[in-house]
Scaffold this motif. Sequence first.
Motif, PDB file in Angstrom:
ATOM      1  N   THR A 279       0.836  -1.198   0.000  1.00 58.08           N
ATOM      2  CA  THR A 279       0.000   0.000   0.000  1.00 58.08           C
ATOM      3  C   THR A 279       0.865   1.239   0.000  1.00 58.08           C
ATOM      4  N   ALA A 280       1.915   1.218   0.816  1.00 58.74           N
ATOM      5  CA  ALA A 280       2.770   2.390   0.939  1.00 58.74           C
ATOM      6  C   ALA A 280       3.620   2.605  -0.300  1.00 58.74           C
TER       7      ALA A 280
ATOM      8  N   THR B  35       2.451   4.772  -6.076  1.00 59.06           N
ATOM      9  CA  THR B  35       2.739   6.160  -6.411  1.00 59.06           C
ATOM     10  C   THR B  35       1.910   6.540  -7.621  1.00 59.06           C
TER      11      THR B  35
ATOM     12  N   THR C 201      -7.282   5.473   5.581  1.00 63.15           N
ATOM     13  CA  THR C 201      -6.737   6.599   4.819  1.00 63.15           C
ATOM     14  C   THR C 201      -5.573   7.263   5.523  1.00 63.15           C
ATOM     15  N   GLY C 202      -5.732   7.590   6.797  1.00 64.49           N
ATOM     16  CA  GLY C 202      -4.661   8.248   7.530  1.00 64.49           C
ATOM     17  C   GLY C 202      -3.447   7.363   7.685  1.00 64.49           C
TER      18      GLY C 202
ATOM     19  N   GLU D 157      -2.459   4.914   5.689  1.00 62.99           N
ATOM     20  CA  GLU D 157      -1.795   4.798   4.400  1.00 62.99           C
ATOM     21  C   GLU D 157      -0.988   6.059   4.092  1.00 62.99           C
ATOM     22  N   GLU D 158      -1.559   7.219   4.425  1.00 63.54           N
ATOM     23  CA  GLU D 158      -0.833   8.469   4.190  1.00 63.54           C
ATOM     24  C   GLU D 158       0.429   8.533   5.040  1.00 63.54           C
ATOM     25  N   PHE D 159       0.330   8.131   6.307  1.00 61.98           N
ATOM     26  CA  PHE D 159       1.513   8.141   7.162  1.00 61.98           C
ATOM     27  C   PHE D 159       2.574   7.180   6.632  1.00 61.98           C
TER      28      PHE D 159
ATOM     29  N   GLU E 259       3.066   6.300   3.507  1.00 63.75           N
ATOM     30  CA  GLU E 259       3.657   6.920   2.327  1.00 63.75           C
ATOM     31  C   GLU E 259       4.637   8.028   2.714  1.00 63.75           C
ATOM     32  N   ARG E 260       4.266   8.815   3.710  1.00 62.79           N
ATOM     33  CA  ARG E 260       5.134   9.906   4.149  1.00 62.79           C
ATOM     34  C   ARG E 260       6.408   9.360   4.805  1.00 62.79           C
TER      35      ARG E 260
ATOM     36  N   GLY F 216       3.947  15.141   8.130  1.00 60.97           N
ATOM     37  CA  GLY F 216       3.094  16.237   7.703  1.00 60.97           C
ATOM     38  C   GLY F 216       2.289  16.861   8.815  1.00 60.97           C
TER      39      GLY F 216
ATOM     40  N   PRO G 295      -8.992  16.675   8.193  1.00 60.79           N
ATOM     41  CA  PRO G 295      -9.492  16.172   6.905  1.00 60.79           C
ATOM     42  C   PRO G 295     -11.002  16.298   6.775  1.00 60.79           C
TER      43      PRO G 295
END
Length: 211
Positions: A14-15, A18, A84-85, A87-89, A91-92, A107, A115
């Motif tokens: 998931t991470a 792109t 969602t959160g 997955e965003e973390f 990726e970051r 972030g 959000p």
Amino acid sequence: MEPTRDAAPVTRSTARRTGRPPLTERRKAATRLDIARQAVRLFADRGVAGTSAEEIAAAAGLSTRTLWRYFPSKEECVRPLLTTGLEEFAERLRAWPPGASLVEALGLDDDAPDPADSAEVAQLVRLTRGEPGLRAVWLQLHSEAADAFAAILAERQGGGPPDLAVRVRAGTLNVALRTGVEEWADRGGVPGAPPLRDVLRAALATAALPD
């Protein structure tokens, strides 16, 4: 009894995603999110036991058969609002630039508003307190997130499987984020309650994780 099937977990893959996903994937994601919103609304109004998969499907404008193509159980229907959160973390963390602090990497160093789905997420997290099925989904997601965080941190340190120190660090990060979100959700609707970013920054500071 409603069927149970294998769920799609929050994983390392998931991470790694792109770019902008294809239109079909975006439509599926939008459908999954709508199902999640309808499920939360019904669960909040009737409880999990008092809500059937058929009712969730009808609220989302789908057949029950289609609903089962997206989710293995009615409790799993809420997964998109919770992932969602995380997955965003993930990726970051993978894109963590040299010299940046953990707060900056995640972030959380600005004053951006919560959000768009924050009210629904807060309501859902509160529901996990008293609904065992939803609590199991919430904790399972964070177990998967801890594994993903550990893999990312190990890769950042040069690759290889996560060792004890990396797994403890990833687990601490995961618990800090989960506890922070739960604290923020518990305060939801209280006048003057701090935004999610402020609570998560405080949680990370308490955890005293190294950069």
